[in-house]
Enzyme design. Structure first.
Site, PDB file in Angstrom:
ATOM      1  N   THR A   1      60.048  -2.726  13.347  1.00 43.99           N
ATOM      2  CA  THR A   1      60.573  -1.766  12.643  1.00 43.99           C
ATOM      3  C   THR A   1      59.732  -0.455  12.314  1.00 43.99           C
ATOM      4  OG1 THR A   1      61.629  -3.588  11.399  1.00 43.99           O
ATOM      5  CG2 THR A   1      61.491  -1.322  10.493  1.00 43.99           C
TER       6      THR A   1
ATOM      7  N   ARG B   1      52.500  -4.400  14.271  1.00 46.01           N
ATOM      8  CA  ARG B   1      52.014  -4.784  13.401  1.00 46.01           C
ATOM      9  C   ARG B   1      51.930  -6.485  14.629  1.00 46.01           C
ATOM     10  NH1 ARG B   1      55.414  -3.252   9.063  1.00 46.01           N
ATOM     11  NH2 ARG B   1      54.461  -1.001   8.497  1.00 46.01           N
TER      12      ARG B   1
ATOM     13  N   SER C   1      51.466  -1.741   6.215  1.00 42.70           N
ATOM     14  CA  SER C   1      51.586  -1.811   4.846  1.00 42.70           C
ATOM     15  C   SER C   1      51.532  -3.012   3.926  1.00 42.70           C
ATOM     16  CB  SER C   1      53.443  -1.462   5.150  1.00 42.70           C
ATOM     17  OG  SER C   1      53.990  -1.035   4.432  1.00 42.70           O
ATOM     18  N   HIS C   2      52.640  -3.585   3.600  1.00 40.75           N
ATOM     19  CA  HIS C   2      52.517  -4.021   1.877  1.00 40.75           C
ATOM     20  C   HIS C   2      52.450  -5.399   2.970  1.00 40.75           C
ATOM     21  CE1 HIS C   2      55.946  -4.913   4.673  1.00 40.75           C
ATOM     22  NE2 HIS C   2      56.522  -6.019   4.293  1.00 40.75           N
TER      23      HIS C   2
ATOM     24  N   LYS D   1      50.723   2.831  14.391  1.00 38.49           N
ATOM     25  CA  LYS D   1      51.987   3.225  14.268  1.00 38.49           C
ATOM     26  C   LYS D   1      52.279   5.340  14.107  1.00 38.49           C
ATOM     27  CE  LYS D   1      54.106   5.014  10.376  1.00 38.49           C
ATOM     28  NZ  LYS D   1      54.632   5.134   8.759  1.00 38.49           N
TER      29      LYS D   1
ATOM     30  N   ASP E   1      52.557   0.468  -2.213  1.00 38.32           N
ATOM     31  CA  ASP E   1      51.287  -0.899  -1.237  1.00 38.32           C
ATOM     32  C   ASP E   1      50.617  -0.752  -1.140  1.00 38.32           C
ATOM     33  OD1 ASP E   1      53.288   1.412   0.562  1.00 38.32           O
ATOM     34  OD2 ASP E   1      53.568  -0.002   1.926  1.00 38.32           O
TER      35      ASP E   1
ATOM     36  N   ASP F   1      49.754   1.382   2.678  1.00 39.93           N
ATOM     37  CA  ASP F   1      49.901   2.877   2.694  1.00 39.93           C
ATOM     38  C   ASP F   1      50.211   3.881   1.850  1.00 39.93           C
ATOM     39  OD1 ASP F   1      52.622   1.493   3.704  1.00 39.93           O
ATOM     40  OD2 ASP F   1      52.272   3.249   5.293  1.00 39.93           O
TER      41      ASP F   1
ATOM     42  N   ASP G   1      53.614   3.860   0.838  1.00 42.56           N
ATOM     43  CA  ASP G   1      54.763   5.031   1.281  1.00 42.56           C
ATOM     44  C   ASP G   1      56.661   4.128   0.362  1.00 42.56           C
ATOM     45  OD1 ASP G   1      54.562   2.531   1.809  1.00 42.56           O
ATOM     46  OD2 ASP G   1      55.159   3.345   4.471  1.00 42.56           O
ATOM     47  N   ARG G   2      55.834   2.797  -0.216  1.00 43.14           N
ATOM     48  CA  ARG G   2      56.413   2.218  -1.306  1.00 43.14           C
ATOM     49  C   ARG G   2      56.303   2.156  -2.444  1.00 43.14           C
ATOM     50  NH1 ARG G   2      58.732  -3.512   1.542  1.00 43.14           N
ATOM     51  NH2 ARG G   2      58.668  -2.577   2.776  1.00 43.14           N
TER      52      ARG G   2
ATOM     53  N   THR H   1      68.244  -0.436   9.553  1.00 41.15           N
ATOM     54  CA  THR H   1      66.390  -0.237   8.512  1.00 41.15           C
ATOM     55  C   THR H   1      65.727   0.515   8.937  1.00 41.15           C
ATOM     56  OG1 THR H   1      67.735  -2.203   7.773  1.00 41.15           O
ATOM     57  CG2 THR H   1      64.983  -1.743   7.655  1.00 41.15           C
TER      58      THR H   1
ATOM     59  N   GLU I   1      65.840   2.989   0.882  1.00 42.55           N
ATOM     60  CA  GLU I   1      66.226   1.692   1.342  1.00 42.55           C
ATOM     61  C   GLU I   1      65.597   0.667   0.056  1.00 42.55           C
ATOM     62  OE1 GLU I   1      64.959   1.464   5.364  1.00 42.55           O
ATOM     63  OE2 GLU I   1      63.257   2.102   4.888  1.00 42.55           O
ATOM     64  N   GLU I   2      66.342  -0.129   0.197  1.00 44.90           N
ATOM     65  CA  GLU I   2      66.338  -1.654  -0.619  1.00 44.90           C
ATOM     66  C   GLU I   2      64.585  -1.719  -0.151  1.00 44.90           C
ATOM     67  OE1 GLU I   2      65.906  -5.031   1.534  1.00 44.90           O
ATOM     68  OE2 GLU I   2      65.822  -3.596   2.867  1.00 44.90           O
ATOM     69  N   SER I   3      63.940  -1.888   0.808  1.00 46.76           N
ATOM     70  CA  SER I   3      62.812  -2.379   0.814  1.00 46.76           C
ATOM     71  C   SER I   3      61.656  -1.843  -0.121  1.00 46.76           C
ATOM     72  CB  SER I   3      62.447  -2.181   2.786  1.00 46.76           C
ATOM     73  OG  SER I   3      62.336  -1.202   2.688  1.00 46.76           O
TER      74      SER I   3
ATOM     75  N   LYS J   1      58.970   7.865   3.408  1.00 49.68           N
ATOM     76  CA  LYS J   1      59.153   7.340   2.588  1.00 49.68           C
ATOM     77  C   LYS J   1      57.836   7.588   1.845  1.00 49.68           C
ATOM     78  CE  LYS J   1      58.897   2.123   3.521  1.00 49.68           C
ATOM     79  NZ  LYS J   1      59.108   2.370   4.837  1.00 49.68           N
TER      80      LYS J   1
ATOM     81  N   ARG K   1      66.377 -12.080   6.766  1.00 47.03           N
ATOM     82  CA  ARG K   1      66.833 -11.945   5.391  1.00 47.03           C
ATOM     83  C   ARG K   1      68.187 -11.235   5.796  1.00 47.03           C
ATOM     84  NH1 ARG K   1      61.585  -9.264   4.334  1.00 47.03           N
ATOM     85  NH2 ARG K   1      60.969  -8.043   5.835  1.00 47.03           N
TER      86      ARG K   1
HETATM   87  C1  G16 Z   1      58.974  -0.418   6.982  1.00 49.90           C
HETATM   88  C2  G16 Z   1      59.537   0.393   7.385  1.00 49.90           C
HETATM   89  C3  G16 Z   1      61.318   0.130   6.093  1.00 49.90           C
HETATM   90  C4  G16 Z   1      61.873  -0.869   6.324  1.00 49.90           C
HETATM   91  C5  G16 Z   1      60.757  -2.228   6.028  1.00 49.90           C
HETATM   92  C6  G16 Z   1      61.271  -3.345   6.288  1.00 49.90           C
HETATM   93  O1  G16 Z   1      58.137  -0.413   5.591  1.00 49.90           O
HETATM   94  O2  G16 Z   1      59.285   1.413   7.413  1.00 49.90           O
HETATM   95  O3  G16 Z   1      62.240   1.895   7.152  1.00 49.90           O
HETATM   96  O4  G16 Z   1      62.968  -1.116   5.794  1.00 49.90           O
HETATM   97  O5  G16 Z   1      59.517  -1.815   6.533  1.00 49.90           O
HETATM   98  O6  G16 Z   1      61.858  -3.306   7.562  1.00 49.90           O
HETATM   99  P1  G16 Z   1      62.015  -4.638   8.263  1.00 49.90           P
HETATM  100  O7  G16 Z   1      63.596  -5.341   7.265  1.00 49.90           O
HETATM  101  O8  G16 Z   1      62.704  -4.856   9.562  1.00 49.90           O
HETATM  102  O9  G16 Z   1      60.996  -6.647   7.625  1.00 49.90           O
HETATM  103  P2  G16 Z   1      57.464  -0.643   5.303  1.00 49.90           P
HETATM  104  O10 G16 Z   1      56.881  -0.291   4.618  1.00 49.90           O
HETATM  105  O11 G16 Z   1      56.563  -1.623   5.686  1.00 49.90           O
HETATM  106  O12 G16 Z   1      56.269   0.546   6.424  1.00 49.90           O
END
Ligand code: G16
Length: 544
Positions: free
Chosen positions: A19, A23, A114-115, A127, A278, A280, A282-283, A345, A364-366, A377, A497
Site C-alpha cells: 500500500t 515494508r 510509518s506507524h 518508499k 505517527d 513519519d 502523516d497520520r 485505499t 482515509e479512515e486510517s 496525508k 480488515r
Molecule cells: C498507508 C497508506 C494509506 C493507507 C494505510 C493503511 O498509510 O498511505 O493510504 O490507508 O497505509 O493501509 P492498509 O489498510 O493497506 O494497511 P501509512 O501511514 O501506513 O503510510
C-alpha cells in the site's frame, strides 16, 4: 580516479511494494544486497539520473542512517546530480512531499515503515515519491518490482560516510549532497495555509493542548510550529524526542497506542485539545476532553468548516475518501454541491485527482487527512486545521463534532482487524467472499436488504487506469456497509480488515456506544466471512 564499484548481486523475489512502499523487518533489509537491489531497481526505473535532484529523508527509525549512507553512495555511482537530505537524515513524509514540490526535484525517497514499530527486531521501509510530491502510482511501483526480478548488478562507491549532521553542501564525486534544516520549509508552508495570528491569540488567552509525538518524527516539527511559532507551552508536547525505537512503542496515533495522551485527556484538568501523529508524521488522531473524533468524521468536519481556513476560503473543488472510509464526508459534499470521489485505499490514488484539481481535500479512515498543499496525508496539517476551526468557532472539539452530527447525522463506524493471519487462510476468506458477492444482492442480513455486493474496482477518472480487487463491498439499502480487505502494510502474515458502518439521522440517538449500535452488522460480517471459524480466533485482534 573514480571509485565506482559494480557489484554482482543475487535477486530477491519479495520486493513488490505494498500500500505504501516496501515494508519489511529490519533483519530482511540487513541481508547483503537487499536494500541495494531495491534502490538500483528504483534508479533503473527512473532512467537517466544525470542532472537530476532527489529529496532523501526518513522518520529516524533504526537503520535510517545506515540506509541513507547506502543510498548516497549508490546515487553518486548512478550519476545523480544532487541529493537534498534532512539534517540527521530526518524528514517527515509530508516534509518530503513539500520539498519535492518546492525544489522541483525528480522525486524523493522516504525511509519509514510509518506507524509500525522500530528497532533492530522491528520494521523498516522505503518508499518513492514522484515529482508531484506524492507516492509513486502502481504503474511505477510495479516497474520497480519487475526490475528487482531481473536485476544482476548494482552500482555503488567506495567512499567514507557523509556527515549527516552538518548543514551545508558536500561533494561525493559528481554528486552534491546538501544537508538542510528538516523543519523550516514545512513550517513556513503551514504558516502560509492557516491563520497563525488567530491561533496564537487563542494560546495567549490560556488555550491548552497536548500533542503526542510518540518519540517519532513530528517532535521537532511540533516544537517549531506549536511552541515557537504559535506560543503553546513546551510542556504541551509529550514524547517529543525522536528515538530509533520510538521508545519501544508503536508510533501509531490510536487510542490503543497513545495511552498516555488518552489518559491526560480524560482527567478533570485535561487540556482543551489533544492530538498525536505517527512514525513519519502523516497520520493524526484528534481528541477533545474525554472525546475521540473518528478519522472519517474528522474528514467530514474539516470539509464542512474549510471556509474558515485562509487557504480554502475560496471553496473546495471536490473531496475524496478511500472506499472503506465512512460516508460522512459524502453528505457534506452533497450539501456543498461538490463532487465526492471514492478511491481504493492508499494515498497514491488521490494524486491524479489533486493534480487535476478535481479535489481539494481528501482522507482515509486510517487516521489520514490532507489537501492539495502537498501530495501526502499530513498529521500536523490536520492538527493546525482543527486548531484554526476551534480558534474561529470558539467551540471545543466535542461541541464541533456534536453540532456536525446534528446537522448532517452520524455515521457510526468501526474497523475490526484480524492481524497476523496465516496467508492461505486470509486468502481463502477473501476468495469465499468474492464468490458470494455474485449471489448476495437482494438477500437480507441484520434486518436490512443488500443492494450491492462486489469486489471494488477503481477506474481513475484522469488517466483511466483500472485497479481491480480493492476490497469486497456489501452495501445495504439503508446506507449501511460491510467492507472486507487485506491490509497492504503489514510485515507478518496477513491482516484482514473488516469495516462496518451505519447512518443515524436522529440526533437523540447520537450518544450510543458504537459497537453496540453496530452489533447486528458485526454479527452479519462475521457470519458472511466465517472469519472466526476459518481463522480459529475468538475475535478481532484490534478494534478501531
Ligand atoms: C498507508 C497508506 C494509506 C493507507 C494505510 C493503511 O498509510 O498511505 O493510504 O490507508 O497505509 O493501509 P492498509 O489498510 O493497506 O494497511 P501509512 O501511514 O501506513 O503510510
Amino acid at each position: 580516479m573514480s571509485n565506482i564499484k559494480t557489484v554482482t548481486t543475487i535477486r530477491f523475489q519479495d520486493q513488490r511494494p505494498g500500500t505504501s512502499g516496501l515494508r519489511k523487518k529490519v533483519s530482511t533489509f540487513q541481508q547483503a544486497h537487499y536494500l541495494e537491489n531495491f534502490v538500483q531497481a528504483l534508479f533503473n526505473t527512473l532512467g537517466g539520473l544525470q542532472g537530476k535532484s532527489l529529496i532523501l529523508g526518513g522518520d529516524g527509525r533504526y537503520y535510517n542512517r545506515n540506509a541513507i549512507q547506502v543510498i548516497i553512495k549508490m546515487a553518486a555511482a548512478n550519476g545523480l546530480k544532487q541529493l537534498i537530505i534532512g539534517k540527521g537524515g530526518l524528514l517527515s513524509t509530508p516534509a518530503v512531499s513539500c520539498l519535492i514540490r518546492k525544489q522541483q526535484t525528480l522525486g524523493g525517497i522516504v525511509l519509514s515503515a510509518s506507524h509500525n514499530p522500530g528497532g533492530p527486531d522491528a520494521d523498516f521501509g522505503i518508499k518513492y515519491n514522484i515529482d508531484n510530491g506524492g507516492p509513486a502510482p502502481e504503474k511505477i511501483t510495479e516497474m520497480i518490482y519487475q526490475q528487482t526480478l531481473s536485476l544482476q548488478q548494482y552500482h555503488t562507491l567506495d567512499t567514507p560516510d557523509i556527515d549527516l549532521d552538518q548543514i551545508g553542501s558536500q561533494q561525493v564525486e559528481s554528486l552534491q549532497v546538501k544537508i538542510i534544516d528538516s523543519v523550516e520549509d514545512y513550517a513556513d508552508m503551514m504558516e502560509a495555509l492557516f491563520d497563525f495570528e488567530n491561533i496564537r491569540s487563542m494560546f495567549q488567552q490560556g488555550f491548552r493542548l497536548c500533542f503526542d509525538a510518540m518519540h517519532a518524527i513530528t517532535g521537532p516539527y511540533a516544537n517549531e510550529i506549536l511552541v515557537k511559532r504559535l506560543g503553546a507551552s513546551p510542556q504541551s508536547i509529550i514524547r517529543g524526542t525522536p528515538l530509533t525505537d520510538f521508545g519501544g512503542g508503536h508510533p501509531d496515533p490510536s487510542l490503543d497506542h497513545a495511552k498516555e495522551l488518552v489518559e491526560i485527556m480524560s482527567t478533570d484538568k485535561a487540556p482543551d485539545f489533544g492530538a498525536a501523529s505517527d512514525g513519519d508524521g502523516d497520520r493524526n488522531m484528534i481528541l477533545g476532553k474525554d472525546f475521540f473524533i473518528s478519522p472519517s468524521d474528522s474528514l467530514a468536519i474539516l470539509t464542512a468548516n474549510a471556509q474558515l481556513i485562509p487557504a480554502y476560503r475560496d471553496g473546495l473543488s471536490g473531496v475524496a475518501r478511500s472506499m472503506p472510509t465512512s460516508q460522512a464526508v459524502d453528505r457534506v459534499a452533497a450539501a456543498l454541491g461538490i463532487e465526492c470521489f471514492e478511491t481504493p485505499t492508499g494515498w497514491k490514488f488521490f494524486g491524479n485527482l489533486l493534480d487535476s484539481n478535481k479535489i481539494t481535500l481528501c482522507g482515509e479512515e486510517s487516521f489520514g487527512n490532507g489537501s492539495n498543499h502537498i501530495r501526502e496525508k499530513d498529521g500536523l496539517w490536520a492538527v493546525l486545521f482543527w486548531l484554526n476551526i476551534i480558534a474561529c468557532s470558539e467551540q471545543n472539539p466535542e461541541q464541533i463534532c456534536r453540532s456536525h452530527w446534528q446537522q448532517y447525522g452520524r455515521n457510526y463506524y468501526t474497523r475490526h482487524d484480524y492481524e497476523a493471519l496465516d496467508n492461505d487462510i486470509a486468502n481463502t476468506i477473501m476468495a469465499n467472499l468474492r464468490q458470494q458477492t455474485e449471489t448476495l444482492t437482494g438477500k437480507s442480513y441484520a434486518g436490512r436488504n443488500i443492494s450491492l455486493s462486489d469486489d471494488f474496482s477503481y477506474r481513475d477518472p484522469v488517466d483511466n487506469s483500472t485497479s481491480p480487487h480493492q476490497g469486497i463491498r456489501i452495501c445495504f439499502d439503508d446506507g449501511a456497509r460491510i467492507i472486507y480487505r487485506l491490509s497492504g502494510t503489514g510485515t507478518s502474515g496477513a491482516t484482514l480488515r473488516i469495516y462496518i458502518e451505519t447512518y443515524e439521522s436522529d440526533s437523540d440517538k447520537h450518544d450510543r456506544d458504537t459497537q453496540d449500535v453496530l452489533k447486528e452488522l458485526i454479527a452479519a460480517a462475521n457470519e458472511l466471512s466465517a472469519v472466526k471459524t476459518l481463522s480459529e480466533r475468538t475475535g478481532p485482534s484490534v478494534i478501531v
